[in-house]
Design a protein around this motif. Structure first.
Motif, PDB file in Angstrom:
ATOM      1  N   LEU A 133       1.041  -1.002  -0.017  1.00 19.52           N
ATOM      2  CA  LEU A 133      -0.079   0.069  -0.049  1.00 19.52           C
ATOM      3  C   LEU A 133       0.851   1.110  -0.064  1.00 19.52           C
ATOM      4  N   VAL A 134       1.020   1.816  -1.072  1.00 17.17           N
ATOM      5  CA  VAL A 134       1.734   3.021  -1.119  1.00 17.17           C
ATOM      6  C   VAL A 134       1.024   4.532  -0.731  1.00 17.17           C
ATOM      7  N   LYS A 135      -0.272   4.568  -0.943  1.00 17.66           N
ATOM      8  CA  LYS A 135      -1.033   5.616  -0.572  1.00 17.66           C
ATOM      9  C   LYS A 135      -2.426   5.498  -0.623  1.00 17.66           C
ATOM     10  N   SER A 136      -2.969   6.355   0.452  1.00 20.71           N
ATOM     11  CA  SER A 136      -4.503   6.403   0.620  1.00 20.71           C
ATOM     12  C   SER A 136      -4.635   7.799   0.839  1.00 20.71           C
ATOM     13  N   GLU A 137      -5.071   8.667  -0.256  1.00 19.01           N
ATOM     14  CA  GLU A 137      -5.402  10.133   0.142  1.00 19.01           C
ATOM     15  C   GLU A 137      -6.508  10.422  -0.559  1.00 19.01           C
ATOM     16  N   SER A 138      -6.994  11.757   0.083  1.00 21.74           N
ATOM     17  CA  SER A 138      -8.117  12.210  -0.363  1.00 21.74           C
ATOM     18  C   SER A 138      -7.897  13.238  -1.559  1.00 21.74           C
ATOM     19  N   ASN A 139      -8.556  13.764  -2.494  1.00 24.56           N
ATOM     20  CA  ASN A 139      -8.329  14.797  -3.463  1.00 24.56           C
ATOM     21  C   ASN A 139      -8.861  16.179  -2.854  1.00 24.56           C
ATOM     22  N   CYS A 140      -8.807  16.578  -1.776  1.00 25.18           N
ATOM     23  CA  CYS A 140      -9.628  17.482  -1.145  1.00 25.18           C
ATOM     24  C   CYS A 140      -9.148  18.772  -1.420  1.00 25.18           C
ATOM     25  N   LEU A 141      -7.862  19.206  -1.867  1.00 25.97           N
ATOM     26  CA  LEU A 141      -7.250  20.336  -2.493  1.00 25.97           C
ATOM     27  C   LEU A 141      -8.123  21.061  -3.517  1.00 25.97           C
ATOM     28  N   THR A 142      -8.819  20.437  -4.263  1.00 26.61           N
ATOM     29  CA  THR A 142      -9.701  20.944  -5.340  1.00 26.61           C
ATOM     30  C   THR A 142     -11.113  20.980  -5.054  1.00 26.61           C
ATOM     31  N   LYS A 143     -11.603  20.816  -3.747  1.00 28.31           N
ATOM     32  CA  LYS A 143     -12.839  20.804  -3.553  1.00 28.31           C
ATOM     33  C   LYS A 143     -13.039  21.654  -2.227  1.00 28.31           C
ATOM     34  N   ARG A 144     -14.334  22.346  -2.058  1.00 27.41           N
ATOM     35  CA  ARG A 144     -14.457  23.349  -0.931  1.00 27.41           C
ATOM     36  C   ARG A 144     -14.990  22.579   0.368  1.00 27.41           C
ATOM     37  N   ASN A 145     -15.812  21.662   0.030  1.00 32.98           N
ATOM     38  CA  ASN A 145     -16.410  20.661   1.211  1.00 32.98           C
ATOM     39  C   ASN A 145     -15.664  19.301   0.991  1.00 32.98           C
ATOM     40  N   CYS A 146     -15.260  18.862   1.989  1.00 29.69           N
ATOM     41  CA  CYS A 146     -14.297  17.690   1.696  1.00 29.69           C
ATOM     42  C   CYS A 146     -14.775  16.592   2.586  1.00 29.69           C
ATOM     43  N   SER A 147     -16.062  16.692   3.361  1.00 32.37           N
ATOM     44  CA  SER A 147     -16.763  15.825   4.084  1.00 32.37           C
ATOM     45  C   SER A 147     -17.181  14.533   3.281  1.00 32.37           C
TER      46      SER A 147
END
Length: 151
Positions: free
Chosen positions: A51-65
């Protein structure tokens, strides 16, 4: 607030050049991490997963919930001949609670080759540095796996 042409040019340059550069850098770092993890694994294993990565792409969205986490897992065939491999992955959170169980596609993995695990959720149409194995609602920290080897 007024944006003059120079500010617009700088912002355009940043989005056109730095965003793709950052995506490519993230891809290279994930690949390097996968190579290091699989090289340091037990040499007696036929197949190694990392497993090398588990991340959200939250930088491009206003509401990350409601943002999904993109999980990237690599598989390495440690054998001296190509194999068809299918993997069942059980994704776990930090408390080792199950997030998802998913099957990979049947993948042809060459001798001593490293590949990203592909599932039905992997967007093959996307550029390689934007691809991920699958998504979960929460960050994935651990996994369990079973694999079938053919050919």
């Amino acid at each position: 607030m007024e944006i003059n042409w120079w500010d617009g040019t700088v912002l355009g340059f940043l989005f056109i050049w730095f965003m793709p550069f950052g995506q490519k850098l993230s891809y290279v770092m994930a690949l390097e991490q996968a190579m290091n993890a699989t090289e340091n694994a037990n040499g007696s294993e036929e197949i190694t997963l990392s497993l090398v990565k588990s991340e959200s792409n939250c930088l491009t969205k206003r509401n990350c919930s409601n943002e999904q986490f993109h999980n990237v897992i690599y598989v390495k065939n440690n054998m001296d001949e190509p194999k068809e491999i299918q993997i069942k992955i059980r994704a776990l959170d930090k408390d080792q609670q199950e997030l998802k169980v998913i099957d990979s596609k049947i993948m042809e993995v060459g001798a001593n080759e490293l590949q990203m695990v592909k599932t039905e959720e992997t967007n093959q149409q996307s550029s390689i540095w934007n691809q991920y194995s699958f998504q979960t609602d929460d960050r994935m920290y651990y996994f369990q796996h079973h694999f079938a080897i053919g050919k």
